[in-house]
Design an enzyme around this catalytic site. Sequence first.
Site, PDB file in Angstrom:
ATOM      1  N   THR B 153      92.402   7.956-129.067  1.00 28.08           N
ATOM      2  CA  THR B 153      91.206   8.327-128.874  1.00 28.08           C
ATOM      3  C   THR B 153      90.472   8.120-128.395  1.00 28.08           C
ATOM      4  O   THR B 153      90.405   7.105-126.669  1.00 28.08           O
ATOM      5  CB  THR B 153      90.562   7.191-130.114  1.00 28.08           C
ATOM      6  OG1 THR B 153      91.631   7.218-131.349  1.00 28.08           O
ATOM      7  CG2 THR B 153      89.023   7.304-130.841  1.00 28.08           C
ATOM      8  N   GLY B 192      94.943  -0.498-128.876  1.00 27.98           N
ATOM      9  CA  GLY B 192      95.355  -1.383-128.872  1.00 27.98           C
ATOM     10  C   GLY B 192      95.878  -2.018-128.283  1.00 27.98           C
ATOM     11  O   GLY B 192      97.298  -0.990-127.202  1.00 27.98           O
ATOM     12  N   GLU B 436      94.187   6.315-137.565  1.00 27.89           N
ATOM     13  CA  GLU B 436      95.393   7.520-137.722  1.00 27.89           C
ATOM     14  C   GLU B 436      94.099   8.807-138.274  1.00 27.89           C
ATOM     15  O   GLU B 436      94.819   9.124-139.435  1.00 27.89           O
ATOM     16  CB  GLU B 436      95.619   6.241-138.359  1.00 27.89           C
ATOM     17  CG  GLU B 436      96.737   5.669-138.336  1.00 27.89           C
ATOM     18  CD  GLU B 436      97.344   5.660-136.417  1.00 27.89           C
ATOM     19  OE1 GLU B 436      97.545   6.760-135.878  1.00 27.89           O
ATOM     20  OE2 GLU B 436      97.467   4.610-135.711  1.00 27.89           O
TER      21      GLU B 436
END
Lengths: 651, 651
Positions: B153, B192, B436
């Site tokens: 992303t 993350g 997601e």
Amino acid sequence: MGVPLLKHLQDSVLSGVNPDLASERLTASFSVEKLTARLDGGAEHTRMRRAIVEAIESDPAFSRENQYFQSQNERYEAAVRRAVHLQKKMREMGWTENGPEIKYIYRWLSGDIAFLLHRVFMRSISVLGSDKQVAKWIPLATEHQIIGSYAQTELGHGTYLQGLETTAVFDIATQEFLLNTPKISAMKWWPGDMGRSATHTVVFAQLYVHGKCYGVHPFIVQIRSLQDHSPRPGVTVGDIGPKMNFEHTDNGYLMLQNVRVPRENMLSRFCEVQPDGTYVRWGSQKINYFTMTTVRISILSDEVILPLMKACTIAIRYSAVRRQSKLKPGEQEAKILDYQTQQQKLLPQLAAAYAFHFINIYLHELFDRGYQEIQGRNFDSLPELHAFSSGFKAMVTQYCTSGVEICLRACGGHGYSLLSGLPSLYTRVLASCIYEGENTVLFLQTARNAILLLITHKSEYETSACGLEYLSKFFQFSRLLSSSAAKLQHLIQSGAEKHEAWNQCTVQLVKAAQAHCHYITVKIFVETVEKLDNKAGIQKVMKHLCDLFALHGIFSNAGDFLYDGYLSGAQMDLVTASYLDLLAVIRMDAVPLVDAFDFTDKSLNSALGSYDGQVYQRLYEWAQKSPTNQQVSPAYGKYLKPLLQNRLSKL
Amino acid sequence: MGVPLLKHLQDSVLSGVNPDLASERLTASFSVEKLTARLDGGAEHTRMRRAIVEAIESDPAFSRENQYFQSQNERYEAAVRRAVHLQKKMREMGWTENGPEIKYIYRWLSGDIAFLLHRVFMRSISVLGSDKQVAKWIPLATEHQIIGSYAQTELGHGTYLQGLETTAVFDIATQEFLLNTPKISAMKWWPGDMGRSATHTVVFAQLYVHGKCYGVHPFIVQIRSLQDHSPRPGVTVGDIGPKMNFEHTDNGYLMLQNVRVPRENMLSRFCEVQPDGTYVRWGSQKINYFTMTTVRISILSDEVILPLMKACTIAIRYSAVRRQSKLKPGEQEAKILDYQTQQQKLLPQLAAAYAFHFINIYLHELFDRGYQEIQGRNFDSLPELHAFSSGFKAMVTQYCTSGVEICLRACGGHGYSLLSGLPSLYTRVLASCIYEGENTVLFLQTARNAILLLITHKSEYETSACGLEYLSKFFQFSRLLSSSAAKLQHLIQSGAEKHEAWNQCTVQLVKAAQAHCHYITVKIFVETVEKLDNKAGIQKVMKHLCDLFALHGIFSNAGDFLYDGYLSGAQMDLVTASYLDLLAVIRMDAVPLVDAFDFTDKSLNSALGSYDGQVYQRLYEWAQKSPTNQQVSPAYGKYLKPLLQNRLSKL
């Protein structure tokens, strides 16, 4: 693209406005400034509001810049600092608690300040206290020589006030009330300003005189020393800990063990215990709940509708700037606001924000009239006001909470960052569904009132402002309510006990009450639009929003309309088509419509929602200020370094 | 009340269980232990799970006791500590990453641990890397000599992967790829484990060879030094700041300026850039997205369905303990679980939790088969798996998020306290609607797949597992889909461009896709119930839940069924009546049904949801531990004291 348009966009670039947002402002079908003035109730109000906002925003003491990075302790301290500074500021500026400025001040602060329950403390004394009590306590509170709170809810008791367990037993010998928390479920729990700040509070307790219980009454109780702030003897008080939001508020707990207050501390505008223990009442017992009834309406504007307006502003501006996927092959990625699915998420929320702005004005007028009657000891309007405040509190809080959540989710990942401002708007407005009466219970109170009117005064009800005749013209409330009433009657005739029959109808009754409030909201929106002047294109765009709000209501509750053939499938197709067509029309005005709410960037405090649309730059700048980037984490030296250097076995 | 019942309740009091909760467990119509075993897939699995949970809970290093009081920095440090400790624990216990224990370990940890993206890093190398790459990187990652992340992303690009802007240009001279972040919107944002932990990451970038763009490909990039953890030259990396939850995760940002990686770092199981710059592909380009597709399904169990199960456990146990108002005059206040409105809030969520447990098993079987085919380089099932993973990820996350929110609100004020555990369940599951793949986009991908099948292979579709023939038997998907298809065709025939016509149908297509997934969930639930053994009463109670789930679907979408007379008003009355009657039936088993999920108190970490139902006592004890009670606030000395002592003017 014509020359003036090009020129405007060039100016925008020079002024730092994202061209994708600047272009949205060129196509407004109405005058944003005129609509803002209409929302404010006149251009002079807009001027005053802006002057106040300017005065507050230019004062660094009110800055909320670091809000998203602060701990609960830091938030509390900042809220107290702001509350104290506000007193100083008000004196400096010549603003007063009863002046026209006050609503703009609190609107800007958005509740992120201490002593809000202190204001409820004062209001309850003003409404429920005798003249003598008002004369004694209000000046102390106004001067902040005491800090008050409002202790009603208990650990085991919320909306059902009759169930409160705290006791106040009158002791004739000493002319005092003896207050006690008989068990843990009777602890006061949740009162704001109480956990760490308040010196006094209004405690709601079951009054006992000569062993007889007279129900719940309010008592002024000192809980902390005025010298050193330590809890008074018999008082256990503290903070209830972390919550989903309201980190700045010291919601508290309170346990009372044989705490004595003088007879004069029972608020006695409407009833009194006389020195010999005689209980005298001059008004309805229900008046004790009137503070709560008015609070329900007073919260709507700043705590419920305002967050929705802000969320719409943030999400719609962001949706004009964010581009994703291609609508047309070969073109650049499209603004997400151009997708029908995005419009269908955001534009009904925008329409609702306007609808609720207008219903809020209507409710305030209704309550102002009611309050004047009550001041004159005429309690006739209490049941109606109670039903209105219950139903609308429940409907508006529910709708706005869902609306803010939709706005948050419509911004994707960035909406989930605290820096978007949306999570705190959501977690805050969510609380409004819970406090001041649980929404399901409130809807059922509205439904009970309507059923009573339907059964006992059918003709009277039909001629009232929200009568069945009107209802049947538009919304399905009438069917929902009368079918519930029929089911109720049938169950009772079949031998069910009344209370059990009622319980078995409650899911449907809640639906009926929701429809009822929704219908009145549409009605008031329609009437407001009819009265608007159409200079500057305002009436037209408001008419579109009003239609969208109404059509969305039908589209989302299609079953209620199709059920008995009130609408046919073909008619529902028309509703759907009109609804979807309207989305595309309102989309053209979407940014101007949120601009008209006239929030400053500091007031929105959102990396996504600023006027200039420089979303990515701002997210990056704000993220860099995060404490997570300013500290070399102890985790590296303690855990990561040994791990990476393959000393796993030695850990 | 018979003697055994009285005896049981007395035992409960002695054992500290709230009698209001204990009594709920006496009326179970089925064996809780047997249902637990069924959910675990056999009693031996239950035993293993409990042994693992016991081993973890008895280890203070995994304690989450103070979680609700910690700052973002503290949460991150604790998550890293737990992740490192887990490695040690696994060696001690003989647990392995591919062993049967691993799912129970992560289930208990509920994601509150670092290095989860490290696992996605490993999975993407395993799926997308060549054998040589797997052999090189997987051992390093397994031994934690490197820590990985997954950088897909970007600040300006999420679900639409083709829009990614990061570039990887092949330099023949040096046999390297040159990675760049061309502008701010191209910064990697959200990965993350990247903000503060990772040394390496898989970067998705547009591959350029000889000036030609070959689309998005994955590259292994080292971002921090293995010696001192400082960012590598050309790398800007940091933490994106506070979020609505995931305080323990260091979601990061990453900017690359002329960062070079060797040719061997492009993951090349399915395609490769050869030394001379020749681009070779052995499989579908879509395989690059397969990691994401599998992640979508793999999150459902622990990140989405588990929170709903926990929320149901907390809310239903609390509702059996909380008493409010009177159902019957003269009696004590009623358990809120006895109100129809409370049942209507909670029991459909409970039914959904079971429904999703079963659909999750079905989806995993489907994906395991698909994965094996892909390993054998058969990509035929990719489009179907993609459509399935998209629609179900969207449907289940949306439903569970809404369900957890309903549970939170159904607990009133106490649900809003972090100590209830519900706010963090909610803010966490909410994220699953966003990450997601954005849910609306995902639904539309499912709808697009269905429309394609409908138009191009009508007969084939009708015979497939989720064919129209089945659909028309139960749910309204068929009508929704075919009316959307008709509208689409009509618009195109009327001269609308294809993409614009598609956009104008998307609101209805999303509805169709939702209905489609809902239908399959009902179908799988029905089939599962049919296969259940009815010993121990399990089939019967599951049948009730299955019926409730199906009826709730119709009750909540009545319009779709009434629209074309598929159901008449009278039939809808029957649906409503059956639905409401079923609430009262399932209510009797509500507590046993959540007990069967078999969460330990430590795993729930909720003051409201513990097995013993000692709600008020626990809230009070936990609140006292809050840092807001352990610090004398500086606010008193600085602001409150001067204010109270009337030195306002001197402030």
